[in-house]
Design a protein around this motif. Structure first.
Motif, mmCIF file in Angstrom:
data_model
loop_
_atom_site.group_PDB
_atom_site.id
_atom_site.type_symbol
_atom_site.label_atom_id
_atom_site.label_comp_id
_atom_site.label_asym_id
_atom_site.label_seq_id
_atom_site.Cartn_x
_atom_site.Cartn_y
_atom_site.Cartn_z
ATOM 1 N N ALA A 1 0.660 -1.269 0.012
ATOM 2 C CA ALA A 1 -0.074 -0.057 0.081
ATOM 3 C C ALA A 1 0.817 1.253 -0.027
ATOM 4 O O ALA A 1 1.904 1.265 0.613
ATOM 5 N N VAL B 1 0.044 5.427 0.396
ATOM 6 C CA VAL B 1 -0.848 6.400 0.818
ATOM 7 C C VAL B 1 -0.515 7.810 0.149
ATOM 8 O O VAL B 1 0.505 8.431 0.390
ATOM 9 N N ARG C 1 -0.951 11.592 -0.257
ATOM 10 C CA ARG C 1 -1.325 12.729 0.770
ATOM 11 C C ARG C 1 -1.378 14.106 0.375
ATOM 12 O O ARG C 1 -0.853 14.343 -0.602
ATOM 13 N N LEU D 1 -9.469 8.355 5.218
ATOM 14 C CA LEU D 1 -9.064 8.990 3.928
ATOM 15 C C LEU D 1 -10.201 10.114 4.061
ATOM 16 O O LEU D 1 -11.395 9.856 4.227
ATOM 17 N N ALA E 1 -4.270 11.749 4.581
ATOM 18 C CA ALA E 1 -4.437 10.592 3.676
ATOM 19 C C ALA E 1 -5.579 11.000 2.546
ATOM 20 O O ALA E 1 -6.654 11.301 3.012
ATOM 21 N N LEU F 1 -5.722 5.465 -1.302
ATOM 22 C CA LEU F 1 -4.906 4.286 -1.133
ATOM 23 C C LEU F 1 -4.495 3.803 -2.305
ATOM 24 O O LEU F 1 -5.606 3.384 -2.886
ATOM 25 N N LEU G 1 -2.945 0.310 -3.982
ATOM 26 C CA LEU G 1 -2.346 -0.951 -3.694
ATOM 27 C C LEU G 1 -1.951 -1.623 -4.938
ATOM 28 O O LEU G 1 -2.341 -1.792 -6.154
ATOM 29 N N GLU H 1 -3.899 4.532 9.037
ATOM 30 C CA GLU H 1 -3.051 3.647 8.287
ATOM 31 C C GLU H 1 -3.407 2.216 8.678
ATOM 32 O O GLU H 1 -3.538 1.151 7.911
ATOM 33 N N LEU I 1 -6.742 1.364 7.223
ATOM 34 C CA LEU I 1 -6.642 1.302 5.914
ATOM 35 C C LEU I 1 -6.156 -0.076 5.411
ATOM 36 O O LEU I 1 -6.382 -0.838 4.272
ATOM 37 N N VAL I 2 -5.156 -0.459 6.200
ATOM 38 C CA VAL I 2 -4.646 -1.929 5.723
ATOM 39 C C VAL I 2 -5.657 -2.901 5.968
ATOM 40 O O VAL I 2 -5.646 -3.843 5.303
ATOM 41 N N ALA J 1 -8.318 -2.650 3.333
ATOM 42 C CA ALA J 1 -7.840 -3.181 2.177
ATOM 43 C C ALA J 1 -7.751 -4.784 1.992
ATOM 44 O O ALA J 1 -7.862 -5.559 0.814
ATOM 45 N N TRP K 1 2.134 -1.902 4.651
ATOM 46 C CA TRP K 1 2.495 -0.486 4.304
ATOM 47 C C TRP K 1 3.588 -0.227 5.405
ATOM 48 O O TRP K 1 3.557 -0.613 6.269
#
Length: 781
Positions: free
Chosen positions: A37, A39, A41, A107, A118, A121, A123, A269, A272-273, A276, A286
């Motif tokens: 991943a 990010v 920004r 996000l 953020a 994202l 990937l 984060e 997010l991970v 995802a 990440w």
């Protein structure tokens, strides 16, 4: 006391592994099939998101997905929660405003509020593919006015960050007795006032943040591998974000390369991970680089304070009035409001101040959110108090030591209750002060100052004397098991991030059970294997978790005692235990605890009704906090022609109660003092006042102290056991950072005083010192 007992400098068990490169940090962890991943920004401190075009990025080689805030919202995933509630310290006038908690999305949806927020994202199969694809994402921003300065953010015409927070006010909070404090000031013979900036800090842990996430579609469980100080707390916050039970999330921590509060809490984060990984059906990894850390890690400190001290004719303190603006950043971090509120009772210090009133306003600005940083409000409070006491001595023409002694709580007054409700139950402050003055040769400073003047240098000496409340607000559980070979395993919820827990806990078990520390394994950082606990923070690991481990060891010994009596065919009352051996009193009949452990795993050798194995858990919730205290003395020289600062000498005497491992203790102090001196003398976060751009976003611009900036530290322990801990210890982890900054800044003020400079704010960089000296010389003519 044995070779590994309390008071012995046992060398760190961790070091051979870590120094040989065999540590296991988040960067070292991988899972089969993982993707990577990146990010994207915001480059703006404040802007509306108009259009995001990711079509070209999706066509890039190796790209798997490009995800936006709208995707996150559509999946029902929440943002970063701030679950902190304001404390209550009676007596207090008025009603506090509730905390305004604007959503902190993982996000951004329609607006960004700080540089580094953020936005998307990406990937991909490799880290480089994800980074390259991010450059193909086209974002159309509509820039908005930004505000980064605390005072400016509260002005009537300031840009507003959140509609639900008029005047950018996150909360207004107060503590103490306003009426009594007003009366004290009305009766005062003299009032000293001061305005202080407690600068914003980039925490800059050696290991940057990172996360590796997996999702099991069959069970619906998430696993997060990361670096954190509080695994169970992180799991709890993730459960809030994903609106799921905590047992659906497992958090696993390996080695942690520095925390300082930075790695206490949930970050976007982490969310997010996990999200995802669930969407893609494969692990997601990440790892932040250093540039990203400067933009996205929570920052520390950042207060603007106006304070006044009321004194009578003889210089006795009558009242203290404090008004603070605390910079929360663009959003509330999970414990963002804690530092400027929960630990302000430290403003009582070690002085008799009959009336205190404090007002704190949390303010939103277009900056990275702030969260707890080493000391979490105590260093800020002690810095203010000790600078104010020195300023009062300067105003009144009273010697700094005389003024302190005149107002210091004596050992005869213990237990002593402060006007903010704290109850000091131990400590001999005058003894610590006298000891520190002798160790630092305070009396010899005048001669050293004269010698420096003959060389054209300005020399000064300063001190900071503190007492702080630590390790009193939560409980911990520790589990201890002995296997059939007599080797012990500790399961504990605190999480080492450099303190040496593997050594400290092994040393405790070795001391109690009479085994070698190498025969003790310490298991931390896995929420599936360890009972829920608070984690590492607040200098509480040894005072609380250590006490729980001591309780577990006591239970183990009691269980082993019964088995030993059975094996030795003696009455339990006739069995004594020491140095790892059970002995029938008055005889040479004996059995080691290792042999007892072996028998404990053989049901045929156990007494009737005894369960197999040798394991138990200990629990401890302290009846109150511990009160570590200490005196730091710093001596500096300043070159008036260049502003160059030399920290010439540094001495500290501390009361940490009973000391387990002097080597670990001194290491904690050295690191904390370096951070305190770094804040006072070197570190400064700067934003462009017009655009909100961070101007100190790398180590080229932001300057933590280097080894050659610091002197050798002299430390002496002068402990009084803590009655709040069954093992007598007091927390030590934050003491260095608490004493370092005010001792340095008071020394600098003393060096500058002959030029008529009454106050100098941190940081004491050469350029700022040179300007202050040059302006003073011009004023003198």
């Amino acid at each position: 006391m044995g070779e590994f007992g309390f008071g012995q400098s046992v060398r760190r068990k961790e070091d051979p592994r870590l120094l040989a490169g065999r540590g296991h940090f988040i960067e070292d962890r991988h899972l089969p099939g993982e993707c990577h991943a990146f990010v994207l920004r915001s480059p703006h401190a404040h802007a509306r998101l108009r259009v995001i075009d990711w079509a070209a990025a999706m066509e890039a080689p190796g790209v798997l997905a490009v995800l936006m805030g709208a995707d996150l919202a559509a999946d029902g995933v929440g943002g970063v929660p701030c679950d902190f509630n304001l404390p209550f310290y009676p007596p207090r006038e008025g009603t506090p405003t509730p905390i305004v908690r604007p959503p902190f999305p993982a996000l951004a949806l329609d607006r960004v509020r700080f540089v580094g927020e953020a936005v998307a994202l990406i990937l991909a199969e490799t880290p480089l593919a994800a980074r390259d694809a991010a450059e193909l994402v086209v974002v159309e921003y509509e820039p908005l006015p930004a505000v980064t300065d605390l005072a400016a953010a509260t002005a009537p015409a300031a840009p507003q960050l959140h509609g639900e927070a008029p005047d950018n006010l996150a909360f207004a909070w107060e503590a103490g007795d306003r009426i009594a404090t007003d009366a004290a000031f009305a009766a005062a013979h003299r009032v000293t006032e001061i305005e202080l900036v407690n600068g914003r800090i980039i925490m800059a842990a050696l290991e940057t943040r990172g996360a590796l996430a997996a999702y099991d579609g069959a069970t619906g469980r998430f696993t997060l591998y990361t670096a954190s100080q509080m695994p169970h707390g992180l799991r709890q916050q993730l459960a809030l974000a994903f609106h799921c039970p905590e047992d659906r999330i497992r958090v696993v921590i390996g080695d942690v390369g520095g925390g300082f509060g930075l790695k206490n809490a949930l970050y976007p984060e982490h969310i997010l991970v996990l999200w995802a990984a669930r969407r893609l059906g494969r692990p997601v990894r990440w790892i932040a680089d250093r540039s990203e850390a400067f933009l996205a890690d929570y920052h520390g400190r950042d207060n603007l304070t106006r304070a006044a001290l009321a004194l009578d004719e003889s210089g006795r303190f009558l009242g203290l009035r404090v008004k603070t603006l605390g910079n929360m950043g663009a959003y509330l971090a999970p414990r963002g409001p804690l530092s400027p509120t929960s630990n302000v009772p430290a403003l009582s210090g070690l002085y008799r101040t009959p009336a205190i009133h404090i007002e704190v306003k949390g303010v939103f600005t277009n900056t990275v959110p702030t969260d707890v940083y080493r000391g979490a409000g105590r260093p800020e409070a002690i810095y203010l108090l000790e600078r104010l006491v020195d300023a009062a001595a300067f105003d009144l023409g009273i010697d700094r030591l005389t003024l302190r002694r005149r107002n210091m709580v004596t050992v005869e007054e213990m237990p002593f209750r402060t006007p903010l409700g704290l109850l000091y139950n131990s400590g001999d402050f005058a003894k610590v002060l006298d000891h520190a003055l002798g160790e630092a040769d305070w009396q010899g400073h005048a001669a050293r100052k004269d010698a420096a003047a003959r060389r054209g240098m300005l020399r000064g000496i300063g001190m900071a004397h503190y007492v702080e409340r630590v390790a009193g607000g939560w409980s911990e559980t520790a589990e201890l098991r002995l296997d059939a070979a007599g080797k012990a395993t500790v399961f504990i919820a605190t999480m080492s991030n450099g303190q040496g827990h593997e050594t400290a806990y092994a040393q405790m078990v070795a001391d109690r059970l009479g085994i070698h520390p190498d025969d003790v394994e310490v298991v931390q950082g896995d929420t599936d294997r360890i009972a829920p606990g608070h984690g590492t923070g607040g200098s509480a690991s040894l005072p609380i978790a250590g006490a729980a481990l001591d309780a577990a060891a006591t239970k183990i010994i009691a269980r082993a005692h019964r088995i030993a009596a059975h094996l030795l065919e003696a009455a339990e009352a006739d069995i004594v235990f020491g140095e790892g051996v059970f002995t029938v009193a008055g005889t040479d009949r004996r059995i080691s605890i290792k042999d007892v452990a072996r028998a404990a795993h053989d049901p045929s050798r156990l007494p009737p009704g005894a369960p197999a194995g040798l394991a138990d858990a200990g629990f401890f919730k302290p009846p109150g906090p511990t009160w570590p205290n200490g005196c730091h003395i710093c001596e500096v020289e300043i070159d008036p022609e260049t502003g160059a600062l030399e920290i010439a000498a540094y001495t500290m005497v501390h009361d940490f109660g009973r000391v387990l491992n002097p080597l670990l203790l001194e290491g904690q102090l050295h690191g904390g003092v370096a951070q305190g001196l770094g804040q006072g003398g070197f570190e400064r976060v700067v934003f462009d006042p017009e655009t909100g751009q961070p101007l100190t976003a790398s180590f080229m611009d932001y300057a933590p102290p280097r080894a050659d900036d610091l002197p050798s530290f002299r430390f002496v322990a002068a402990g009084t056991p803590s009655p709040a801990s069954p093992i007598g210890v007091k927390g030590c982890g934050e003491a260095g950072a608490t004493g370092g900054t005010p001792a340095l800044m008071n020394a600098i003020a003393d060096a500058l005083a002959p030029l008529g400079i009454g106050h100098f704010d941190m940081p004491a960089t050469p350029e700022r010192l040179w300007r202050a000296i040059d302006n003073a010389r011009r004023a003198i003519g």
